[in-house]
Design a protein around this motif. Structure first.
Motif, PDB file in Angstrom:
ATOM      1  N   ALA A 148      23.468  46.927  60.317  1.00  0.00           N
ATOM      2  CA  ALA A 148      25.082  47.488  59.369  1.00  0.00           C
ATOM      3  C   ALA A 148      25.810  47.767  60.523  1.00  0.00           C
ATOM      4  N   ARG A 149      27.454  47.320  59.257  1.00  0.00           N
ATOM      5  CA  ARG A 149      28.600  48.647  60.400  1.00  0.00           C
ATOM      6  C   ARG A 149      29.013  49.196  60.246  1.00  0.00           C
ATOM      7  N   ASP A 150      29.151  50.143  61.719  1.00  0.00           N
ATOM      8  CA  ASP A 150      29.542  51.509  61.789  1.00  0.00           C
ATOM      9  C   ASP A 150      30.623  51.831  61.795  1.00  0.00           C
ATOM     10  N   ASP A 151      30.814  51.783  59.942  1.00  0.00           N
ATOM     11  CA  ASP A 151      32.703  52.062  59.436  1.00  0.00           C
ATOM     12  C   ASP A 151      33.570  53.699  60.655  1.00  0.00           C
ATOM     13  N   ARG A 152      33.140  54.066  61.341  1.00  0.00           N
ATOM     14  CA  ARG A 152      33.528  54.368  62.544  1.00  0.00           C
ATOM     15  C   ARG A 152      34.202  53.943  63.592  1.00  0.00           C
ATOM     16  N   THR A 153      33.684  53.141  63.869  1.00  0.00           N
ATOM     17  CA  THR A 153      33.369  52.072  64.943  1.00  0.00           C
ATOM     18  C   THR A 153      33.927  50.947  65.222  1.00  0.00           C
ATOM     19  N   GLN A 176      26.269  62.950  54.655  1.00  0.00           N
ATOM     20  CA  GLN A 176      27.015  62.436  55.985  1.00  0.00           C
ATOM     21  C   GLN A 176      28.761  62.500  55.228  1.00  0.00           C
ATOM     22  N   LEU A 177      29.351  63.687  56.197  1.00  0.00           N
ATOM     23  CA  LEU A 177      31.177  63.283  56.333  1.00  0.00           C
ATOM     24  C   LEU A 177      31.623  62.758  56.889  1.00  0.00           C
ATOM     25  N   VAL A 178      31.950  61.421  56.496  1.00  0.00           N
ATOM     26  CA  VAL A 178      33.525  60.805  56.976  1.00  0.00           C
ATOM     27  C   VAL A 178      34.397  60.896  56.948  1.00  0.00           C
ATOM     28  N   SER A 179      35.311  61.532  57.460  1.00  0.00           N
ATOM     29  CA  SER A 179      36.798  61.504  57.305  1.00  0.00           C
ATOM     30  C   SER A 179      37.611  60.770  58.588  1.00  0.00           C
ATOM     31  N   GLY A 180      38.441  60.359  58.951  1.00  0.00           N
ATOM     32  CA  GLY A 180      39.387  59.107  59.357  1.00  0.00           C
ATOM     33  C   GLY A 180      38.237  58.969  60.632  1.00  0.00           C
ATOM     34  N   ALA A 181      38.342  59.017  61.922  1.00  0.00           N
ATOM     35  CA  ALA A 181      37.832  58.619  63.014  1.00  0.00           C
ATOM     36  C   ALA A 181      36.235  59.941  63.180  1.00  0.00           C
ATOM     37  N   GLN A 182      36.057  61.007  62.247  1.00  0.00           N
ATOM     38  CA  GLN A 182      35.500  61.988  62.794  1.00  0.00           C
ATOM     39  C   GLN A 182      33.930  61.658  61.692  1.00  0.00           C
ATOM     40  N   GLU A 183      32.382  61.978  62.239  1.00  0.00           N
ATOM     41  CA  GLU A 183      31.914  62.231  61.239  1.00  0.00           C
ATOM     42  C   GLU A 183      30.520  62.766  61.945  1.00  0.00           C
ATOM     43  N   ALA A 184      29.534  62.914  60.121  1.00  0.00           N
ATOM     44  CA  ALA A 184      28.848  64.411  60.412  1.00  0.00           C
ATOM     45  C   ALA A 184      28.002  64.539  59.132  1.00  0.00           C
ATOM     46  N   PRO A 213      43.327  52.789  64.114  1.00  0.00           N
ATOM     47  CA  PRO A 213      42.087  53.628  63.953  1.00  0.00           C
ATOM     48  C   PRO A 213      42.767  54.954  65.058  1.00  0.00           C
ATOM     49  N   SER A 214      43.456  54.404  66.083  1.00  0.00           N
ATOM     50  CA  SER A 214      43.680  56.348  66.206  1.00  0.00           C
ATOM     51  C   SER A 214      44.579  56.060  66.105  1.00  0.00           C
ATOM     52  N   ASP A 215      45.467  56.214  65.383  1.00  0.00           N
ATOM     53  CA  ASP A 215      46.412  57.321  64.139  1.00  0.00           C
ATOM     54  C   ASP A 215      45.599  57.732  62.960  1.00  0.00           C
ATOM     55  N   ARG A 216      44.362  57.319  62.840  1.00  0.00           N
ATOM     56  CA  ARG A 216      43.749  58.330  61.366  1.00  0.00           C
ATOM     57  C   ARG A 216      44.012  59.475  62.411  1.00  0.00           C
ATOM     58  N   PRO A 217      44.197  60.527  61.076  1.00  0.00           N
ATOM     59  CA  PRO A 217      43.778  62.279  61.276  1.00  0.00           C
ATOM     60  C   PRO A 217      42.600  62.297  60.564  1.00  0.00           C
ATOM     61  N   THR A 218      42.320  63.412  62.250  1.00  0.00           N
ATOM     62  CA  THR A 218      40.649  63.387  62.421  1.00  0.00           C
ATOM     63  C   THR A 218      40.803  65.392  62.550  1.00  0.00           C
ATOM     64  N   VAL A 219      41.548  66.015  61.309  1.00  0.00           N
ATOM     65  CA  VAL A 219      41.412  66.639  61.445  1.00  0.00           C
ATOM     66  C   VAL A 219      41.073  67.592  60.848  1.00  0.00           C
ATOM     67  N   LEU A 220      40.806  67.285  59.618  1.00  0.00           N
ATOM     68  CA  LEU A 220      40.344  67.760  58.251  1.00  0.00           C
ATOM     69  C   LEU A 220      38.900  68.199  57.917  1.00  0.00           C
ATOM     70  N   LEU A 221      38.033  66.669  58.800  1.00  0.00           N
ATOM     71  CA  LEU A 221      36.216  67.793  59.202  1.00  0.00           C
ATOM     72  C   LEU A 221      35.976  68.742  60.358  1.00  0.00           C
ATOM     73  N   SER A 222      36.802  68.825  61.124  1.00  0.00           N
ATOM     74  CA  SER A 222      37.014  69.673  62.086  1.00  0.00           C
ATOM     75  C   SER A 222      37.083  71.119  61.308  1.00  0.00           C
ATOM     76  N   ALA A 223      38.239  70.934  61.542  1.00  0.00           N
ATOM     77  CA  ALA A 223      39.048  71.707  60.476  1.00  0.00           C
ATOM     78  C   ALA A 223      38.491  72.807  59.760  1.00  0.00           C
ATOM     79  N   GLN A 224      37.520  72.130  58.685  1.00  0.00           N
ATOM     80  CA  GLN A 224      36.888  72.086  57.344  1.00  0.00           C
ATOM     81  C   GLN A 224      35.276  72.831  58.032  1.00  0.00           C
ATOM     82  N   LEU A 225      34.549  71.622  59.089  1.00  0.00           N
ATOM     83  CA  LEU A 225      33.640  73.191  59.172  1.00  0.00           C
ATOM     84  C   LEU A 225      33.471  73.949  60.577  1.00  0.00           C
TER      85      LEU A 225
END
Length: 232
Positions: A211-216, A67-75, A107-119
């Motif tokens: 459990a608490r969702d780290d993303r939300t 499970q990849l989690v980076s900023g606000a993105q996860e997959a 949270p709204s200012d966290r980088p969100t491009v890494l995971l989408s760009a990588q995948l």
């Protein structure tokens, strides 16, 4: 024997989340009639060798992933071959080598491009499952729907994820987000979540087996590896 395959499973190598060893997860899966099982620890493949060896010894087909989690993105990312395994390892490395976030970042200012760009540019041999609708939309936009799946996990937000999958023309898969092998492991999972978030049991887990969702930041029930409970 069951036709269902768990594609989102955490071992105790998901620190602060998972409870069971890879071997214990495999043992529970075999006892419940599963023939295939994935191991998808958070941002790491630390337990994959133990998991693969245990699965092969038990006659279970192992699926390696994370499970990849980076900023606000996860997959959840699953390797289908050697190229996929290499791509998975590069994605994990990219996440760990990302520059640290500045302190007190909203949270709204966290980088969100890494995971989408990588995948978007490096997913040959990978299957990508995500309930993250913006990430799903971005990946379809950047590189098309090939190898992409909408992940339907327990919880109300699965309805919105299912609607997005239909709109984007992406197939949906049901997962459990398994955190432990047996229902009686719920209390230990609850304790680890509280420790991970440096909070009390009641505040950190919202009740037994949650459990608490780290993303939300939302509280949700964490299933065991039990077919009747939505877990393994």
């Amino acid at each position: 024997m069951t036709d269902f395959t768990h594609l989102h499973v955490h071992s105790w190598f998901s620190f602060g989340q998972g409870v069971s060893s890879p071997a214990t997860l495999v043992e529970a899966a075999a006892a419940r009639g599963y023939t295939t099982l994935a191991c998808t620890d958070t941002n790491g493949v630390y337990g994959d060798i133990d998991f693969q060896q245990a699965a092969l010894a038990a006659g279970i087909r192992p699926i390696l992933g994370a499970q990849l989690v980076s900023g606000a993105q996860e997959a959840v990312v699953l390797a289908t071959n050697a190229k996929g395994w290499a791509a998975l390892c590069r994605a994990v490395t990219a996440i760990h080598w990302a520059p640290p976030e500045p302190p007190n970042l909203r949270p709204s200012d966290r980088p969100t491009v890494l995971l989408s760009a990588q995948l978007a540019t490096d997913r040959d041999g990978l299957l990508v499952l995500t309930r993250d609708i913006p990430l799903l939309e971005r990946l379809v936009q950047l590189s098309g729907p090939g190898g992409l799946y909408a992940e339907l996990r327990p919880g109300r937000e699965r309805h919105a994820v299912g609607a997005a999958a239909k709109r984007l023309g992406v197939p949906a898969v049901v997962t459990g987000g398994v955190m432990f092998a047996h229902p009686e492991d719920a209390a230990l999972h609850r304790l680890r979540v509280a420790i991970h978030h440096n909070t009390t049991l009641d505040a950190g887990a919202g009740g037994l087996g949650a459990a608490r969702d780290d993303r939300t930041g939302r509280i949700h029930a964490a299933p065991a590896l039990d077919a009747g409970a939505g877990g393994l």
